[in-house]
Scaffold this motif. Structure first.
Motif, PDB file in Angstrom:
ATOM      1  N   SER A 130       0.824  -1.211   0.000  1.00 54.31           N
ATOM      2  CA  SER A 130       0.000   0.000   0.000  1.00 54.31           C
ATOM      3  C   SER A 130       0.855   1.258   0.000  1.00 54.31           C
ATOM      4  N   LEU A 131       2.052   1.199   0.617  1.00 52.63           N
ATOM      5  CA  LEU A 131       2.964   2.344   0.615  1.00 52.63           C
ATOM      6  C   LEU A 131       3.764   2.400  -0.685  1.00 52.63           C
ATOM      7  N   GLN A 132       4.169   1.221  -1.185  1.00 51.47           N
ATOM      8  CA  GLN A 132       4.939   1.184  -2.426  1.00 51.47           C
ATOM      9  C   GLN A 132       4.126   1.732  -3.592  1.00 51.47           C
ATOM     10  N   SER A 133       2.798   1.513  -3.564  1.00 49.15           N
ATOM     11  CA  SER A 133       1.959   2.015  -4.658  1.00 49.15           C
ATOM     12  C   SER A 133       1.989   3.535  -4.724  1.00 49.15           C
ATOM     13  N   ARG A 134       2.094   4.205  -3.577  1.00 50.44           N
ATOM     14  CA  ARG A 134       2.194   5.668  -3.584  1.00 50.44           C
ATOM     15  C   ARG A 134       3.451   6.113  -4.316  1.00 50.44           C
ATOM     16  N   VAL A 135       4.562   5.470  -3.987  1.00 45.13           N
ATOM     17  CA  VAL A 135       5.831   5.834  -4.623  1.00 45.13           C
ATOM     18  C   VAL A 135       5.775   5.567  -6.123  1.00 45.13           C
ATOM     19  N   GLU A 136       5.204   4.429  -6.515  1.00 43.52           N
ATOM     20  CA  GLU A 136       5.152   4.085  -7.941  1.00 43.52           C
ATOM     21  C   GLU A 136       4.227   5.024  -8.708  1.00 43.52           C
ATOM     22  N   ASN A 137       3.109   5.425  -8.099  1.00 39.75           N
ATOM     23  CA  ASN A 137       2.207   6.374  -8.775  1.00 39.75           C
ATOM     24  C   ASN A 137       2.906   7.701  -9.042  1.00 39.75           C
ATOM     25  N   LYS A 139       6.145   8.207  -9.188  1.00 42.32           N
ATOM     26  CA  LYS A 139       7.220   7.971 -10.161  1.00 42.32           C
ATOM     27  C   LYS A 139       6.673   7.952 -11.583  1.00 42.32           C
ATOM     28  N   THR A 140       5.530   7.300 -11.777  1.00 43.62           N
ATOM     29  CA  THR A 140       4.924   7.240 -13.111  1.00 43.62           C
ATOM     30  C   THR A 140       4.635   8.629 -13.647  1.00 43.62           C
ATOM     31  N   LEU A 279      12.304  10.201  -2.373  1.00 41.24           N
ATOM     32  CA  LEU A 279      13.439  11.085  -2.654  1.00 41.24           C
ATOM     33  C   LEU A 279      14.446  10.400  -3.569  1.00 41.24           C
ATOM     34  N   GLU A 280      14.723   9.126  -3.321  1.00 39.98           N
ATOM     35  CA  GLU A 280      15.661   8.395  -4.176  1.00 39.98           C
ATOM     36  C   GLU A 280      15.110   8.230  -5.593  1.00 39.98           C
ATOM     37  N   VAL A 281      13.799   8.033  -5.702  1.00 38.31           N
ATOM     38  CA  VAL A 281      13.177   7.922  -7.023  1.00 38.31           C
ATOM     39  C   VAL A 281      13.326   9.230  -7.795  1.00 38.31           C
ATOM     40  N   LEU A 282      13.101  10.351  -7.121  1.00 40.76           N
ATOM     41  CA  LEU A 282      13.220  11.653  -7.786  1.00 40.76           C
ATOM     42  C   LEU A 282      14.671  11.943  -8.168  1.00 40.76           C
ATOM     43  N   LYS A 283      15.613  11.549  -7.325  1.00 41.31           N
ATOM     44  CA  LYS A 283      17.029  11.779  -7.650  1.00 41.31           C
ATOM     45  C   LYS A 283      17.466  10.934  -8.841  1.00 41.31           C
ATOM     46  N   GLY A 422      -4.577   2.794 -16.287  1.00 43.93           N
ATOM     47  CA  GLY A 422      -4.695   2.557 -14.853  1.00 43.93           C
ATOM     48  C   GLY A 422      -5.163   3.751 -14.050  1.00 43.93           C
ATOM     49  N   TYR A 423      -5.527   4.850 -14.738  1.00 45.31           N
ATOM     50  CA  TYR A 423      -5.968   6.064 -14.038  1.00 45.31           C
ATOM     51  C   TYR A 423      -7.268   6.566 -14.661  1.00 45.31           C
ATOM     52  N   SER A 424      -8.059   7.237 -13.846  1.00 39.33           N
ATOM     53  CA  SER A 424      -9.228   7.956 -14.357  1.00 39.33           C
ATOM     54  C   SER A 424      -9.011   9.439 -14.132  1.00 39.33           C
ATOM     55  N   TYR A 425      -9.680  10.259 -14.937  1.00 36.03           N
ATOM     56  CA  TYR A 425      -9.383  11.694 -14.962  1.00 36.03           C
ATOM     57  C   TYR A 425     -10.665  12.512 -14.844  1.00 36.03           C
ATOM     58  N   GLY A 426     -10.493  13.724 -14.363  1.00 41.20           N
ATOM     59  CA  GLY A 426     -11.593  14.680 -14.266  1.00 41.20           C
ATOM     60  C   GLY A 426     -11.047  16.062 -13.973  1.00 41.20           C
ATOM     61  N   TYR A 427     -11.952  17.053 -13.968  1.00 39.72           N
ATOM     62  CA  TYR A 427     -11.555  18.439 -13.679  1.00 39.72           C
ATOM     63  C   TYR A 427     -12.472  18.999 -12.588  1.00 39.72           C
TER      64      TYR A 427
END
Length: 427
Positions: A130-137, A139-140, A279-283, A422-427
């Motif tokens: 559940s935490l790794q999914s935040r990082v992967e989202n 990163k994507t 932070l490591e992903v962004l670097k 894998g994502y839905s969108y709106g405004y």
């Protein structure tokens, strides 16, 4: 709305343009639509006068929602904003359900199995799914925006609250502790922890004061675990009394305060768990990364008299925040839904198998979840429909539109607008 992204014929990012310029390029057939979300144009012929400015990507990660903003460092213009909603709780529930089903199956099918201990090792830096999914989202979307926009630097809110500073207020070596930012970390943390209400009477929407649960006069400390919020009336009334003496006629509130003062903030704990992994992903993107705290974000926002919204918090992340130039920005609302399930056996609510799913995902060039436009020229369902589709092997699809679900639309009438990601969108 946000500006329109633009890439040249070789898919190199250019400066985002105004929507009026985008319409003119489409009208003159000098560009074509490359992506719908975020809306991006691609030039048919690259010119030599295409300018590229320096844009900074700002990320404000949260437990449930992460805010993203693109800011021009030169003039402070906010070019793009988005709010990314994570699916961490859905992942947690799915894993819990799977664990329960497997345990039940083992109890039914396996009469005896020797116990296993320490047979699974976790790699260094392991995070819960559940935490790794935040990082992967995150990163994507950082990688996607880097392909569409000329980003030269990244700013991340590394910690929502500086826990070390709040636990030990006498810590040295912090510039902002002696400066005008002093106290912002503590006040913001207490507002979140105590739900923006007086701990003693429950009053809301009144000026709050930081109050010591155990009085300083009787040996209480300045630790964050000994601080709470109080209205002026309750603060004066309590004075230097012990909290047990002050609330002896209200034992339920006393018990609640004593429990809450030692309990950490759950969302802050989730963010703090993933902060260094992010932070490591962004670097790893190769761009310079600036970090800041939540207190600094609030300070930047209050200095410019900006309203409290998620995407504006992202625009105010970091020390490099200029005077922001905000004009007609509507954030893109992104919700992470995942790519469906790999479960081959469909079950009813009791867990009994009722149907079998095929492993073929693509039918006639479409897959379930694609956003399409169907133009039906004749028949009972004449008209134009836009929405997500449910694919079938027969070639007759269902379309989920804003007005409802339309069944039995042939694939011959369908044209793709946005492929499933894998994502839905709106405004």
């Amino acid at each position: 709305m946000s500006k329109v992204f633009l890439i040249d014929s070789e898919k190199r990012p250019l400066d985002p343009i105004h929507s009026a310029q985008a319409r003119q390029l489409l009208r003159n057939k000098k560009a074509a639509i490359y992506l719908q979300f975020p809306f991006t144009l691609i030039l048919k012929k690259s010119g030599t006068d295409c300018s590229v400015s320096q844009l900074r990507l700002k990320v404000d990660p949260g437990a449930k929602t992460t805010e993203i903003a693109l800011v021009n460092d030169t003039n402070g213009e906010v070019v793009f904003a988005a709010e990314l909603k994570h699916r961490s709780f859905a992942i947690r529930d799915a894993l819990t359900s799977r664990r329960q089903l497997r345990r039940g199956r083992r109890n039914r099918k396996t009469r005896y199995r020797q116990p296993r201990f320490n047979n699974r090792t976790r790699p260094l830096g392991w995070l819960a799914p559940s935490l790794q999914s935040r990082v992967e989202n995150i990163k994507t979307w950082v990688n996607k925006l880097c392909r569409l926009v000329p980003i030269t630097a990244i700013s991340q809110e590394l910690v929502r609250f500086d826990m070390q500073l709040m636990r030990n207020p006498d810590i040295q070596g912090k510039e902002y502790q002696q400066g005008i930012l002093q106290g912002f970390e503590t006040r913001e943390y207490l507002l979140e922890k105590w739900n923006r209400e007086c701990a003693y009477c429950g009053a809301k929407d009144v000026p709050f004061q930081i109050e010591h649960i155990h009085p300083r006069a009787k040996g209480g400390s300045n630790s964050i675990t000994n601080l709470t919020l109080s209205c002026e009336k309750c603060n004066v009334k309590k004075g230097t009394k012990d909290i047990k003496e002050f609330l002896k006629k209200d034992p339920s509130r006393l018990e609640k305060i004593l429990k809450l003062c030692l309990r950490p903030l759950a969302d802050a704990a989730a963010v703090n768990t993933t902060r260094f992994a992010l932070l490591e992903v962004l670097k790893s993107s190769g761009l310079p990364v600036e970090t800041g705290s939540g207190g600094l974000t609030k300070f930047n926002r209050s200095q410019q008299n900006l309203v409290k919204t998620h995407w504006l918090d992202a625009a105010c992340v970091g020390k490099s925040t200029p005077i922001l130039n905000i004009k007609n920005i509507t954030p893109l609302l992104i919700t992470a839904n995942g790519h469906g399930t790999r479960q081959m056996c469909g079950t009813d609510k009791y867990g009994f198998p009722t149907r079998h799913r095929t492993n073929k995902q693509i039918h006639f060039g479409f897959s379930t979840g694609d956003i399409i436009k169907a133009a039906v020229a004749s028949g009972k369902k004449t008209g134009e429909y836009v929405g997500r589709i449910l694919c079938r092997a027969t070639g007759n699809f269902d379309i989920s539109t804003k007005s409802g679900r339309i069944s039995g639309i042939s694939h011959k009438y369908c044209s793709p607008i946005h492929k499933k990601d894998g994502y839905s969108y709106g405004y």
